[in-house]
Every structure is written in structure tokens, then in C-alpha cells.
Design an enzyme around this catalytic site. Structure first.
Site, PDB file in Angstrom:
ATOM      1  N   LYS A  26       0.915  -1.212   0.086  1.00  0.00           N
ATOM      2  CA  LYS A  26      -0.089  -0.053  -0.019  1.00  0.00           C
ATOM      3  C   LYS A  26       0.977   1.229   0.204  1.00  0.00           C
ATOM      4  O   LYS A  26       2.184   1.175   0.304  1.00  0.00           O
ATOM      5  CB  LYS A  26      -0.986   0.010   1.223  1.00  0.00           C
ATOM      6  N   ARG A  31     -11.192  -0.328  13.934  1.00  0.00           N
ATOM      7  CA  ARG A  31     -10.843   0.307  12.719  1.00  0.00           C
ATOM      8  C   ARG A  31     -11.494  -0.334  11.809  1.00  0.00           C
ATOM      9  O   ARG A  31     -12.766  -0.349  11.506  1.00  0.00           O
ATOM     10  CB  ARG A  31      -9.261   0.272  12.587  1.00  0.00           C
ATOM     11  N   HIS A  69      -6.208  -7.645  12.022  1.00  0.00           N
ATOM     12  CA  HIS A  69      -5.098  -6.929  12.062  1.00  0.00           C
ATOM     13  C   HIS A  69      -5.001  -6.593  13.792  1.00  0.00           C
ATOM     14  O   HIS A  69      -5.910  -6.204  14.227  1.00  0.00           O
ATOM     15  CB  HIS A  69      -5.277  -5.623  11.266  1.00  0.00           C
ATOM     16  N   ARG A 128       1.552 -11.004   6.655  1.00  0.00           N
ATOM     17  CA  ARG A 128       1.229  -9.946   5.797  1.00  0.00           C
ATOM     18  C   ARG A 128       2.292  -8.786   6.358  1.00  0.00           C
ATOM     19  O   ARG A 128       2.209  -7.717   6.900  1.00  0.00           O
ATOM     20  CB  ARG A 128      -0.036  -9.064   6.141  1.00  0.00           C
ATOM     21  N   TYR A 167      14.664  31.140   6.083  1.00  0.00           N
ATOM     22  CA  TYR A 167      13.667  31.933   6.584  1.00  0.00           C
ATOM     23  C   TYR A 167      13.769  32.128   8.257  1.00  0.00           C
ATOM     24  O   TYR A 167      13.973  31.015   8.962  1.00  0.00           O
ATOM     25  CB  TYR A 167      12.267  31.137   6.279  1.00  0.00           C
ATOM     26  N   CYS A 173      13.043  24.338   4.379  1.00  0.00           N
ATOM     27  CA  CYS A 173      11.768  24.810   3.481  1.00  0.00           C
ATOM     28  C   CYS A 173      11.247  23.960   2.667  1.00  0.00           C
ATOM     29  O   CYS A 173      11.408  22.833   2.620  1.00  0.00           O
ATOM     30  CB  CYS A 173      12.547  26.106   2.609  1.00  0.00           C
ATOM     31  N   MET A 174      10.480  24.365   1.844  1.00  0.00           N
ATOM     32  CA  MET A 174       9.571  23.403   0.818  1.00  0.00           C
ATOM     33  C   MET A 174      10.449  22.737   0.064  1.00  0.00           C
ATOM     34  O   MET A 174      10.060  21.543  -0.184  1.00  0.00           O
ATOM     35  CB  MET A 174       8.580  24.264   0.066  1.00  0.00           C
ATOM     36  N   ASP A 175      11.547  23.289  -0.600  1.00  0.00           N
ATOM     37  CA  ASP A 175      12.294  22.731  -1.590  1.00  0.00           C
ATOM     38  C   ASP A 175      13.773  22.632  -1.198  1.00  0.00           C
ATOM     39  O   ASP A 175      14.478  21.867  -1.914  1.00  0.00           O
ATOM     40  CB  ASP A 175      12.407  23.388  -2.815  1.00  0.00           C
TER      41      ASP A 175
HETATM   42  C1  PLP Z   1      -0.355  -1.856   6.512  1.00  0.00           C
HETATM   43  C2  PLP Z   1      -0.906  -3.154   6.804  1.00  0.00           C
HETATM   44  C3  PLP Z   1      -0.077  -4.296   7.154  1.00  0.00           C
HETATM   45  C4  PLP Z   1       1.524  -4.273   7.235  1.00  0.00           C
HETATM   46  O1  PLP Z   1       1.871  -3.782   8.402  1.00  0.00           O
HETATM   47  P1  PLP Z   1       3.341  -3.455   9.075  1.00  0.00           P
HETATM   48  O2  PLP Z   1       3.407  -3.042  10.196  1.00  0.00           O
HETATM   49  O3  PLP Z   1       4.244  -2.433   8.018  1.00  0.00           O
HETATM   50  O4  PLP Z   1       3.901  -4.906   9.130  1.00  0.00           O
HETATM   51  C5  PLP Z   1      -0.493  -5.689   7.394  1.00  0.00           C
HETATM   52  N1  PLP Z   1      -1.934  -5.862   7.406  1.00  0.00           N
HETATM   53  C6  PLP Z   1      -2.840  -4.575   7.136  1.00  0.00           C
HETATM   54  C7  PLP Z   1      -4.341  -4.878   7.105  1.00  0.00           C
HETATM   55  C8  PLP Z   1      -2.147  -3.466   7.031  1.00  0.00           C
HETATM   56  O5  PLP Z   1      -3.103  -2.573   6.897  1.00  0.00           O
END
Ligand code: PLP
Length: 372
Positions: free
Chosen positions: A40, A136, A165, A221, A264, A311-313
Site C-alpha cells: 500500500k 478500525r 489486524h 502480511r 527563513y 523550506c519547501m524545496d
Molecule cells: C499496513 C498493513 C499491514 C502491514 O503492517 P506492517 O506493520 O507495516 O508490517 C498488514 N496488514 C494490514 C491489514 C495493514 O493495513
């Protein structure tokens, strides 16, 4: 003679060998479980498509992303491995997901019905995300009975997976880990009692995959560990290798006389004559403004402190009597010897996840290591 490759003024170099190594580290820790790297947020800023190819080449079985849009991006790049998505708004394109063979994890009955509707006569590509106490995303306790009933009432349905999770996997020993596991196991048992084919089971993010092999089940995961950062620094780094190095070219060098104020707000005033160097990276590129005056870049073996506001850049470093020239490169963060993304995170009170994801699009991604 091979020509020197042109270097961009700000680069995020991603070592795909490190990514592959990290996948193998997690696979070994979660002995026996398949690995679903989480890609993600553009693979935590590393670039989802090259990272997808690297993790699959390293043996990952499946991919995970938050949204259907992210999954379709992988498909558009020709990545055909199983992909699971789990965060869906009212505009989520369930039809496009079905057409692209993307697994949609549902958190509510209305989402399940939408996925079943777009599948038509084809087997729906659906998973169930359970909220086991994170409050969540995932099926809420009060929605469980309705969802379980709807699943049981769908003849021939085979779920791809059922997963949950953790809230505190990065705090090994926290009682919520086992409490959430118990809720998850009870939900899975309920589905089995009702005759639902639950498919693969998974709970573990990076922290759980590395510290709780007993919770690995069918799949793990990992996100942050794939990118080489430990989610549990208090336990260890597990031999993970940070994959991203953010470095930049020095684009100006100038003298500042004693009393000269830099950047700045004139917040930093030279106490003596000195030399400063200009680095073309700022908060738009993911260098937190809150780091102003609180970080250093590496130039060879030397650490040069930032002076004045980010700064921004751009930002400025004090090179003092150190030799530095326009065109030299400085490392903002990377692997050993650092500085690291975790150093930045500790300084501004966040986590390295946020530092990595925050690296902006202007930092040109460059890939080294395995051919993908
Ligand atoms: C982001 C996420 C992960 C990965 O989590 P890490 O802490 O980066 O290993 C696994 N499962 C779900 C549902 C997530 O949203």
C-alpha cells in the site's frame, strides 16, 4: 569506458536485493507460512510496481494493498499475482476489481452483497476482514452475526481468506495480541460451524511475523519489514536491510560571515565565518520542517548539521571547515552508517513508516540490485 549515469538532484534509491533479502528474513521467521508483502501507499514510498516484481521473485505468494485502485495499478503494470484489498469507500470499483481478479476483503454485509452482485455467475473473489478489537476497519462485533449468516446463505462460496489486524503487535507481550487472536479464532470457528469455506487465515503484520511465529497461520502480511525497518527496535533488527537511501546533490556552496543568518526567519546565525551547502530537498519532499536544526546529512565520513529552517524545496547544512563542492552528493537517510529514517522519526516524534511514506514524488526513484 561506461558513461557515468546521470544522477538527479534528489534521488530515492531502492535496493531491490535488500527487499528480496527482507522477504526471505520474514519467510524464515514465519516458518511455513506464505508471505503477502503489503504494498500500500506505493510500497511505503518505494514504488509499488518494482517492489511487487522484487518480492514475487523472492518467493512472495501474494500481494496486499489497501485500495482497489492500488491493486488495479499493479494489474495495469502486468502483475498478475493474487492481490488482496481491504479499504473500500462508497466509490470503490468492485466491478473493476472482479474483472481484474482482485480479491476484495469485505467488512460489512453491504460490501459482501456488492461483491457477489458484480461476480454474476463467476466465483466471487472475496475475503473477510475481521475487526478483532482494533475498532478500525473490519467486521464489527455487532455486524458479525449478519455477515456470518449472509456468508452461510451463499451456496458454494469459497472465501479466499479470513484475516484480522493487531493493535499492538509492536509491543510484544501486550495482552491484546492474544485477546485479538482469541476473537479471530472464535469468528473462524463460527464460520466453519456454519459450513463456510474460510480459505487461508492470516493475522500477522511485520511485528507479529517476526516475534510471534506461533501466529503465522497460513499467510503473514509484512509491510515495514519488507522495506528493511524493524517494527520492534527494542527486540532487534532481525538482519533486515533498509531498502531506501535518500540522497541529493549539493547545488550551491557559499561563505557565510560571522553574524550571517541562514534561511527563513533568520533562526540560525553563524557564530564564525563558515561555509554552507545547499541541498535541494524540503518538506515537499518529505523532510519534516520540524527537523529544522535537528538533523545532519552524511558527506563521505562527515556529518554536516542542518542550519536554519527546512523550506519547501531546500535546506542548508553547515560544512564548517570541511571540503565540499557543488555536485557532491550527501545522504539524507539510508542504511548503516546512517542517518536512518528511524533517526528522523525519533527526532520529530513519529515512526519511520511515516518518514518513508512521506518521501515525495519529486525524489526520483532509482532501482538497484536484482533485475526485475
Ligand atoms: C499496513 C498493513 C499491514 C502491514 O503492517 P506492517 O506493520 O507495516 O508490517 C498488514 N496488514 C494490514 C491489514 C495493514 O493495513
Amino acid at each position: 569506458m561506461t558513461p557515468t549515469p546521470r544522477r538527479e538532484q534528489l534521488e530515492a534509491t531502492v535496493d531491490l536485493d535488500a527487499i528480496a533479502h527482507n522477504v526471505r528474513v520474514v519467510a524464515k521467521a514465519a516458518a511455513g507460512a506464505r508471505v503477502m508483502p503489503v504494498l500500500k501507499a506505493d510500497a511505503y514510498g518505494h514504488g509499488a510496481v518494482p517492489v511487487a516484481r522484487a518480492v514475487l521473485a523472492a518467493g512472495a505468494a501474494e500481494l496486499g494493498v489497501a485500495t482497489i485502485t492500488e491493486a488495479l495499478g499493479l494489474r495495469a503494470a502486468g502483475i498478475m499475482a493474487p492481490v488482496t484489498t481491504w479499504l473500500h469507500g462508497s466509490a470503490a470499483e468492485f466491478g473493476a476489481a472482479a474483472a481484474a481478479d482482485v480479491t476484495v476483503a469485505v467488512s460489512r454485509v453491504d460490501q459482501l452483497r456488492a461483491v457477489l452482485a458484480v461476480a454474476g455467475d463467476a466465483p466471487p473473489n472475496v475475503a473477510v476482514k475481521i475487526d478483532s478489537g482494533l475498532y478500525r476497519n473490519g467486521v464489527a462485533a455487532e455486524d458479525w452475526a449478519a455477515l456470518a449468516t449472509a456468508l452461510a446463505d451463499t451456496p458454494g462460496l469459497a472465501l479466499r481468506s479470513v484475516f484480522t489486524h493487531f493493535a499492538c503487535a509492536d509491543e510484544p507481550g501486550d495482552p491484546s495480541i492474544d485477546a485479538q487472536t482469541a476473537v479471530f479464532d472464535a469468528r473462524v470457528a463460527d464460520l466453519r460451524t456454519r459450513g463456510v469455506d474460510v480459505g487461508a487465515l492470516h493475522l500477522a503484520n511485520s511485528a507479529a511475523a517476526l516475534t510471534r511465529p506461533d501466529l503465522a497461520r497460513d499467510i503473514v502480511r509484512p509491510g515495514i519489514a519488507v522495506y528493511g525497518r524493524t517494527p520492534v527496535p527494542q527486540v532487534g533488527d532481525f538482519g533486515l536491510r533498509p531498502a531506501m537511501t535518500l540522497d541529493a546533490e549539493v547545488i550551491a556552496v557559499k561563505r557565510v560571515p560571522a553574524g550571517g543568518a541562514v534561511s527563513y526567519g533568520r533562526t540560525w546565525i553563524a557564530q564564525r565565518d563558515t561555509t554552507v551547502a545547499l541541498v535541494p530537498a524540503g518538506y515537499a519532499d518529505g523532510v519534516p520542517r520540524a527537523l529544522s536544526g535537528r538533523f545532519a546529512v552524511r558527506h563521505g565520513d562527515a556529518l554536516l548539521p542542518n542550519v536554519g529552517r527546512v523550506c519547501m524545496d531546500q535546506f542548508v547544512v553547515d560544512a564548517g571547515d570541511h571540503d565540499i563542492a557543488i555536485g557532491d552528493r550527501v545522504v539524507l537517510f539510508g542504511g548503516p552508517p546512517g542517518p536512518t529514517a528511524a533517526d528522523w522519526a525519533d527526532t520529530v516524534g513519529t515512526i519511520d513508516y511515516e518518514i518513508l511514506c512521506g518521501v515525495g514524488a519529486r525524489a526520483v526513484r532509482r532501482y538497484i540490485g536484482m533485475r526485475t
